[in-house]
Enzyme design. Structure first.
Site, PDB file in Angstrom:
ATOM      1  N   SER A 266      11.643   8.040  -8.728  1.00  0.00           N
ATOM      2  CA  SER A 266      11.197   6.788  -8.390  1.00  0.00           C
ATOM      3  C   SER A 266       9.585   6.959  -8.086  1.00  0.00           C
ATOM      4  CB  SER A 266      11.647   6.032  -7.340  1.00  0.00           C
ATOM      5  OG  SER A 266      12.113   7.049  -6.299  1.00  0.00           O
ATOM      6  N   LEU A 267       9.107   8.301  -7.248  1.00  0.00           N
ATOM      7  CA  LEU A 267       7.826   8.286  -7.253  1.00  0.00           C
ATOM      8  C   LEU A 267       7.111   8.554  -8.535  1.00  0.00           C
ATOM      9  CD1 LEU A 267       8.086  10.578  -4.050  1.00  0.00           C
ATOM     10  CD2 LEU A 267       7.287   8.351  -4.068  1.00  0.00           C
TER      11      LEU A 267
ATOM     12  N   LYS B 200       1.537  -5.492   4.907  1.00  0.00           N
ATOM     13  CA  LYS B 200       2.088  -6.327   6.017  1.00  0.00           C
ATOM     14  C   LYS B 200       1.831  -5.484   7.265  1.00  0.00           C
ATOM     15  CE  LYS B 200       6.957  -5.942   5.140  1.00  0.00           C
ATOM     16  NZ  LYS B 200       8.042  -6.521   4.774  1.00  0.00           N
TER      17      LYS B 200
ATOM     18  N   ARG C 187      24.145  10.657  -7.373  1.00  0.00           N
ATOM     19  CA  ARG C 187      24.246  10.055  -6.133  1.00  0.00           C
ATOM     20  C   ARG C 187      25.517   9.067  -6.128  1.00  0.00           C
ATOM     21  NH1 ARG C 187      18.351   9.150  -4.152  1.00  0.00           N
ATOM     22  NH2 ARG C 187      18.049  11.344  -4.211  1.00  0.00           N
TER      23      ARG C 187
ATOM     24  N   GLU D 194      17.914  18.456  -7.090  1.00  0.00           N
ATOM     25  CA  GLU D 194      18.488  17.461  -6.546  1.00  0.00           C
ATOM     26  C   GLU D 194      19.761  16.769  -7.293  1.00  0.00           C
ATOM     27  OE1 GLU D 194      16.068  14.265  -4.695  1.00  0.00           O
ATOM     28  OE2 GLU D 194      14.625  15.992  -4.485  1.00  0.00           O
TER      29      GLU D 194
ATOM     30  N   HIS E   2      22.305   6.422  -0.381  1.00  0.00           N
ATOM     31  CA  HIS E   2      22.094   7.897  -0.515  1.00  0.00           C
ATOM     32  C   HIS E   2      23.133   8.454   0.469  1.00  0.00           C
ATOM     33  CE1 HIS E   2      20.149  11.776   0.038  1.00  0.00           C
ATOM     34  NE2 HIS E   2      19.205  11.361  -0.621  1.00  0.00           N
TER      35      HIS E   2
ATOM     36  N   SER F   5       0.753  -1.262  -0.263  1.00  0.00           N
ATOM     37  CA  SER F   5      -0.079  -0.124  -0.185  1.00  0.00           C
ATOM     38  C   SER F   5       0.942   1.248  -0.128  1.00  0.00           C
ATOM     39  CB  SER F   5      -1.024   0.015   1.399  1.00  0.00           C
ATOM     40  OG  SER F   5      -0.072  -0.156   2.569  1.00  0.00           O
TER      41      SER F   5
ATOM     42  N   ARG G 286      19.544   5.454 -10.131  1.00  0.00           N
ATOM     43  CA  ARG G 286      18.314   6.241 -10.454  1.00  0.00           C
ATOM     44  C   ARG G 286      18.482   7.816 -10.141  1.00  0.00           C
ATOM     45  NH1 ARG G 286      14.506   7.789  -6.434  1.00  0.00           N
ATOM     46  NH2 ARG G 286      16.239   7.257  -4.981  1.00  0.00           N
TER      47      ARG G 286
ATOM     48  N   THR H  93       7.281   4.937   0.540  1.00  0.00           N
ATOM     49  CA  THR H  93       6.618   6.146   0.278  1.00  0.00           C
ATOM     50  C   THR H  93       6.250   7.147   1.257  1.00  0.00           C
ATOM     51  OG1 THR H  93       5.334   4.809  -1.545  1.00  0.00           O
ATOM     52  CG2 THR H  93       4.573   6.993  -1.025  1.00  0.00           C
TER      53      THR H  93
ATOM     54  N   ALA I 263       9.182   9.767   1.971  1.00  0.00           N
ATOM     55  CA  ALA I 263       9.762  10.337   0.797  1.00  0.00           C
ATOM     56  C   ALA I 263       9.978  11.824   1.201  1.00  0.00           C
ATOM     57  CB  ALA I 263       9.271   9.995  -0.336  1.00  0.00           C
ATOM     58  N   GLN I 264      11.174  12.413   0.915  1.00  0.00           N
ATOM     59  CA  GLN I 264      11.175  13.940   1.244  1.00  0.00           C
ATOM     60  C   GLN I 264      11.054  14.833   0.256  1.00  0.00           C
ATOM     61  OE1 GLN I 264      14.416  14.401   3.887  1.00  0.00           O
ATOM     62  NE2 GLN I 264      13.736  12.774   5.484  1.00  0.00           N
TER      63      GLN I 264
ATOM     64  N   HIS J  86      19.796   2.653   0.235  1.00  0.00           N
ATOM     65  CA  HIS J  86      18.275   3.765   0.009  1.00  0.00           C
ATOM     66  C   HIS J  86      17.316   2.983  -0.855  1.00  0.00           C
ATOM     67  CE1 HIS J  86      16.059   7.430   0.108  1.00  0.00           C
ATOM     68  NE2 HIS J  86      16.268   7.528  -1.390  1.00  0.00           N
TER      69      HIS J  86
HETATM   70  P1  FAD Z   1       6.472   1.226  -0.903  1.00  0.00           P
HETATM   71  O1  FAD Z   1       6.110   2.711  -0.711  1.00  0.00           O
HETATM   72  O2  FAD Z   1       7.905   0.823   0.210  1.00  0.00           O
HETATM   73  O3  FAD Z   1       5.445   0.251  -0.524  1.00  0.00           O
HETATM   74  C1  FAD Z   1       5.762  -1.073  -0.157  1.00  0.00           C
HETATM   75  C2  FAD Z   1       4.216  -1.645   0.301  1.00  0.00           C
HETATM   76  O4  FAD Z   1       4.468  -3.058   0.281  1.00  0.00           O
HETATM   77  C3  FAD Z   1       4.263  -1.376   1.777  1.00  0.00           C
HETATM   78  O5  FAD Z   1       2.838  -0.991   2.030  1.00  0.00           O
HETATM   79  C4  FAD Z   1       4.753  -2.579   2.435  1.00  0.00           C
HETATM   80  O6  FAD Z   1       4.139  -2.801   3.953  1.00  0.00           O
HETATM   81  C5  FAD Z   1       4.089  -3.692   1.754  1.00  0.00           C
HETATM   82  N1  FAD Z   1       4.454  -4.912   1.603  1.00  0.00           N
HETATM   83  C6  FAD Z   1       6.028  -5.037   1.331  1.00  0.00           C
HETATM   84  N2  FAD Z   1       6.174  -6.644   1.625  1.00  0.00           N
HETATM   85  C7  FAD Z   1       4.917  -7.070   1.747  1.00  0.00           C
HETATM   86  C8  FAD Z   1       4.399  -8.282   1.995  1.00  0.00           C
HETATM   87  N3  FAD Z   1       5.162  -9.565   1.886  1.00  0.00           N
HETATM   88  N4  FAD Z   1       2.968  -8.634   2.101  1.00  0.00           N
HETATM   89  C9  FAD Z   1       2.184  -7.652   2.319  1.00  0.00           C
HETATM   90  N5  FAD Z   1       2.617  -6.152   2.076  1.00  0.00           N
HETATM   91  C10 FAD Z   1       4.039  -5.933   1.778  1.00  0.00           C
HETATM   92  N6  FAD Z   1      11.861   8.630  -4.289  1.00  0.00           N
HETATM   93  C11 FAD Z   1      11.351   9.798  -4.615  1.00  0.00           C
HETATM   94  O7  FAD Z   1      11.339   9.821  -5.919  1.00  0.00           O
HETATM   95  N7  FAD Z   1      11.454  11.060  -4.333  1.00  0.00           N
HETATM   96  C12 FAD Z   1      11.901  11.221  -2.913  1.00  0.00           C
HETATM   97  O8  FAD Z   1      11.908  12.413  -2.253  1.00  0.00           O
HETATM   98  C13 FAD Z   1      12.302   9.959  -2.289  1.00  0.00           C
HETATM   99  N8  FAD Z   1      12.687  10.071  -0.924  1.00  0.00           N
HETATM  100  C14 FAD Z   1      12.872   8.960  -0.236  1.00  0.00           C
HETATM  101  C15 FAD Z   1      12.952   9.228   1.065  1.00  0.00           C
HETATM  102  C16 FAD Z   1      13.088   7.902   1.857  1.00  0.00           C
HETATM  103  C17 FAD Z   1      13.686   7.909   3.482  1.00  0.00           C
HETATM  104  C18 FAD Z   1      12.862   6.550   1.536  1.00  0.00           C
HETATM  105  C19 FAD Z   1      13.308   5.342   2.050  1.00  0.00           C
HETATM  106  C20 FAD Z   1      12.780   6.399   0.086  1.00  0.00           C
HETATM  107  C21 FAD Z   1      12.836   7.749  -0.755  1.00  0.00           C
HETATM  108  N9  FAD Z   1      12.410   7.587  -2.086  1.00  0.00           N
HETATM  109  C22 FAD Z   1      12.207   8.776  -2.874  1.00  0.00           C
HETATM  110  C23 FAD Z   1      12.108   6.530  -2.866  1.00  0.00           C
HETATM  111  C24 FAD Z   1      10.684   6.131  -2.908  1.00  0.00           C
HETATM  112  O9  FAD Z   1      10.041   6.542  -1.618  1.00  0.00           O
HETATM  113  C25 FAD Z   1      10.204   4.726  -3.102  1.00  0.00           C
HETATM  114  O10 FAD Z   1      11.000   4.031  -4.058  1.00  0.00           O
HETATM  115  C26 FAD Z   1       8.833   4.489  -3.219  1.00  0.00           C
HETATM  116  O11 FAD Z   1       8.149   5.085  -2.419  1.00  0.00           O
HETATM  117  C27 FAD Z   1       8.222   3.192  -3.616  1.00  0.00           C
HETATM  118  O12 FAD Z   1       6.881   3.096  -3.761  1.00  0.00           O
HETATM  119  P2  FAD Z   1       6.393   1.454  -3.587  1.00  0.00           P
HETATM  120  O13 FAD Z   1       4.801   1.657  -3.688  1.00  0.00           O
HETATM  121  O14 FAD Z   1       7.074   0.667  -4.629  1.00  0.00           O
HETATM  122  O15 FAD Z   1       6.899   0.978  -2.313  1.00  0.00           O
HETATM  123  C1  SIN Z   2      15.861  12.764  -0.923  1.00  0.00           C
HETATM  124  O1  SIN Z   2      15.136  13.421  -0.917  1.00  0.00           O
HETATM  125  O2  SIN Z   2      16.986  13.004  -1.167  1.00  0.00           O
HETATM  126  C2  SIN Z   2      15.535  11.466  -1.755  1.00  0.00           C
HETATM  127  C3  SIN Z   2      15.173  11.706  -2.914  1.00  0.00           C
HETATM  128  C4  SIN Z   2      15.008  10.256  -3.586  1.00  0.00           C
HETATM  129  O3  SIN Z   2      15.550   9.149  -3.193  1.00  0.00           O
HETATM  130  O4  SIN Z   2      14.620  10.204  -4.859  1.00  0.00           O
END
Ligand code: FAD
Ligand code: SIN
Length: 538
Positions: A392-393, A39, A292, A118, A246, A16, A387, A47, A50-51, A352
């Site tokens: 990624s968002l 989970k 990066r 960035e 990161h 989610s 990346r 997500t 994400a900052q 990261h």
């Molecule tokens: P997630 O958002 O990680 O969601 C995964 C979901 O799957 C979660 O709900 C989790 O609980 C669920 N899940 C996992 N395994 C299971 C399982 N076995 N069973 C059931 N549920 C499960 N990217 C950007 O583009 N810009 C940013 O500014 C940025 N900042 C970031 C800052 C931080 C601190 C981090 C950690 C990442 C950042 N990123 C950023 C990267 C970006 O946030 C992620 O790549 C993106 O949010 C991933 O989205 P997603 O939906 O694929 O996965």
């Molecule tokens: C950050 O805010 O520096 C993270 C951005 C990203 O991972 O894309």
């Protein structure tokens, strides 16, 4: 909400975060029955943390070609140019969708978007909600799926896919000879039992695998479950050697690694070495805003050279109103004993982002019929060997839109009768009996990955890691087959599986490219190639 045993949905989504929620919204809007299983609590995801923001071309001075060029340069020769073009081209439309869903991006006084900068970006193009962009997106998506009738189940852990080939082996009659996805086993953490859910289409949106490393920006959910499940189902995984570190996370002695967004450097902060000197110019013409991989390696080098356990980010000399622009970072630094207005922040790199993943086409489909993947768990070809920040968002939201269209078309053609799927058979031994062994295995795994499969690698270190991880895989698997499963066991099992895949991928790459730097092959090979690693044995 409780999941009914063997209940049928058109689309079952695991996860989610931005990928799972965006996908669910669009498929539910088309009238299909969608369930999301996640989970932990529904908002707990990468997500949510994400900052920096979400990169897209929205200003007059910017254009698609520049965004494409920056992405290709960061990706160090391994991006798929067609994929890059299409995903980035669709970005501005998907930003409009997010705004319609209620995401209030920060704006300037004249009402135009406030755009951050960035590493690796030649222009200001990162839309953001102060420094809590991810939470703003997550909140808006969660509010909207509730209105669309998507069923969301918290504290359900997806264990493994049920495929036609697996069902046939268990004696279930499945029409045809092809392999396809039929359903999932899920561990219901509240009831402490495993349930079976069937669906003709399943979306993996499980995010990344930062938790394979000792130090990471990722929350505890990021255990690579989707990668492990896909590999166990016979799918190859791609480019997993490209784990992005990161450059700047707050250095604390307890090992916690709070992210200091790269947007801080985008607003002028410089990295300083142990003697207080700015050093990035030596490494790249873009200095502190280089891609990066370059910045993280430069920090690693400076720390090794000086023996200091961190470098510093010179925030006191910044011109920006720090607490207003970065309230989350400000509050978290103060909480950790450093006021960024008065003292430079001690920073270190941490694991990261998982650039590789399950290979998908531009409609999120995988090599297994009915299985789709989106977000960090997938590998579309956008990121290549490194990346570009904040892509990624964007990738998740663009791909969810494209994938949702493909799933709707797949579902409308599908006329399968429901098959009774085999029940889960649990072992006799409660997994909690061996908690101490599991936590020891986990510590060993994370330290091995950090020490031997980190920012700078060598064949010898990778081989050492491989031999240790092999033992861990064997021990955990032996134990798994007799155990009554629980969450810690399921996560460790996946972490060792993914670590093994990462190391195997890294050993396959006989060059240094993007995020994969090895002392034994310091140069680029002539022809860039993706790394596909064979599935793990069950
Ligand atoms: P997630 O958002 O990680 O969601 C995964 C979901 O799957 C979660 O709900 C989790 O609980 C669920 N899940 C996992 N395994 C299971 C399982 N076995 N069973 C059931 N549920 C499960 N990217 C950007 O583009 N810009 C940013 O500014 C940025 N900042 C970031 C800052 C931080 C601190 C981090 C950690 C990442 C950042 N990123 C950023 C990267 C970006 O946030 C992620 O790549 C993106 O949010 C991933 O989205 P997603 O939906 O694929 O996965
Ligand atoms: C950050 O805010 O520096 C993270 C951005 C990203 O991972 O894309």
């Amino acid at each position: 909400m409780t999941a009914k045993k063997n209940k049928a949905y058109d689309l079952v989504i695991v996860g989610s975060g931005i990928a799972g929620l965006s996908f669910a919204l669009k498929v539910a809007q088309a009238g299909f029955r969608v369930a999301i299983f996640t989970k932990k609590d529904k908002a707990e995801s990468n997500t949510n943390y994400a900052q920096g923001g979400i990169a897209a071309v929205t200003s007059a001075g910017d254009d698609l070609d520049k965004h494409v060029k920056d992405t290709l340069e960061a990706g160090d020769g391994l991006c798929d140019p067609q994929v890059v073009h299409e995903i980035l081209r669709d970005g501005p439309e998907r930003i409009k969708d997010l705004i319609e869903l209620g995401v209030a991006f920060s704006s300037l006084q004249d009402g135009t978007p406030s755009l951050g900068k960035e590493g690796g970006h030649s222009e200001r193009r990162v839309l953001h909600v102060k420094d809590v962009t991810g939470k703003a997106i997550e909140d808006a998506l969660l509010a909207n799926i509730a209105k669309q009738g998507v069923e969301l189940f918290e504290h359900f852990f997806a264990i493994d896919l049920i495929t036609a080939s697996k069902a046939r082996k268990l004696g279930v009659k499945v029409n045809g000879e092809d392999d396809r996805v039929l359903g999932l086993y899920l561990y219901d953490a509240n009831k402490e039992k495993v349930v079976t859910v069937s669906a003709p289409a399943i979306l993996m949106a499980t995010g990344g695998a930062g938790q394979t490393y000792l130090y990471t920006t990722n929350p505890s959910i990021a255990t690579g479950d989707g990668l492990a499940m896909a590999s166990r189902s016979g799918l190859p995984v791609m480019n997993l050697e490209f784990m992005q570190f990161h450059p700047t996370t707050f250095h604390s002695l307890d090992g916690d690694r709070f992210l200091i967004t790269e947007a801080v450097r985008g607003e002028g902060a410089k990295l300083l070495d142990a003697k207080g000197r700015s050093f990035l110019k030596k490494y790249h013409p873009m200095a502190d805003l280089a891609p990066r991989d370059v910045v993280a390696r430069a920090i690693d080098r400076e720390m090794k050279r000086s023996g200091s356990p961190f470098v510093r980010l010179d925030t006191p000399s910044m011109k920006v109103d720090f607490p207003k622009r970065f309230p989350n970072v400000y509050e978290n630094c103060v909480k950790r004993g450093v006021d960024p207005l008065e003292r430079a922040i001690p920073v270190v790199p941490a694991a990261h982002y998982t650039c590789g993943g399950i290979p998908t086409k531009l409609d999120c489909s995988t090599n297994l019929d009915g299985l789709y993947a989106c977000g960090e768990v997938a590998c579309t070809g956008l990121h290549g060997a490194n990346r570009l920040a904040s892509n990624s968002l964007l990738e998740a939201v663009v791909m969810a839109h494209r994938g949702a269209e493909a799933v709707c078309s797949f579902l409308s053609k599908r006329k399968d009768k429901r098959i009774h799927l085999p029940d889960w058979v649990d072992g006799d031994v409660p997994a909690s009996d061996e908690r101490v062994v599991l936590s020891h295995n986990l510590d060993e795994l994370k330290r091995t990955m950090w020490d031997y499969v980190g920012i700078v690698r060598s064949t010898r270190r990778l081989e050492r890691a491989q031999s240790r991880i092999k033992n861990l895989v064997r021990e955990i698997n032996e134990y798994y087959w007799n155990a009554r499963v629980d969450l810690p066991l399921l996560e460790v099992r996946n972490l060792v599986c993914v670590a093994e895949l990462i190391v195997r991928s890294a050993l396959r790459r006989k060059e240094s490219r993007g995020l994969h730097y090895t002392l034994d092959y310091p140069d680029l090979a002539d022809t860039p190639e993706d790394t596909l690693v064979r599935p793990v044995r069950r």
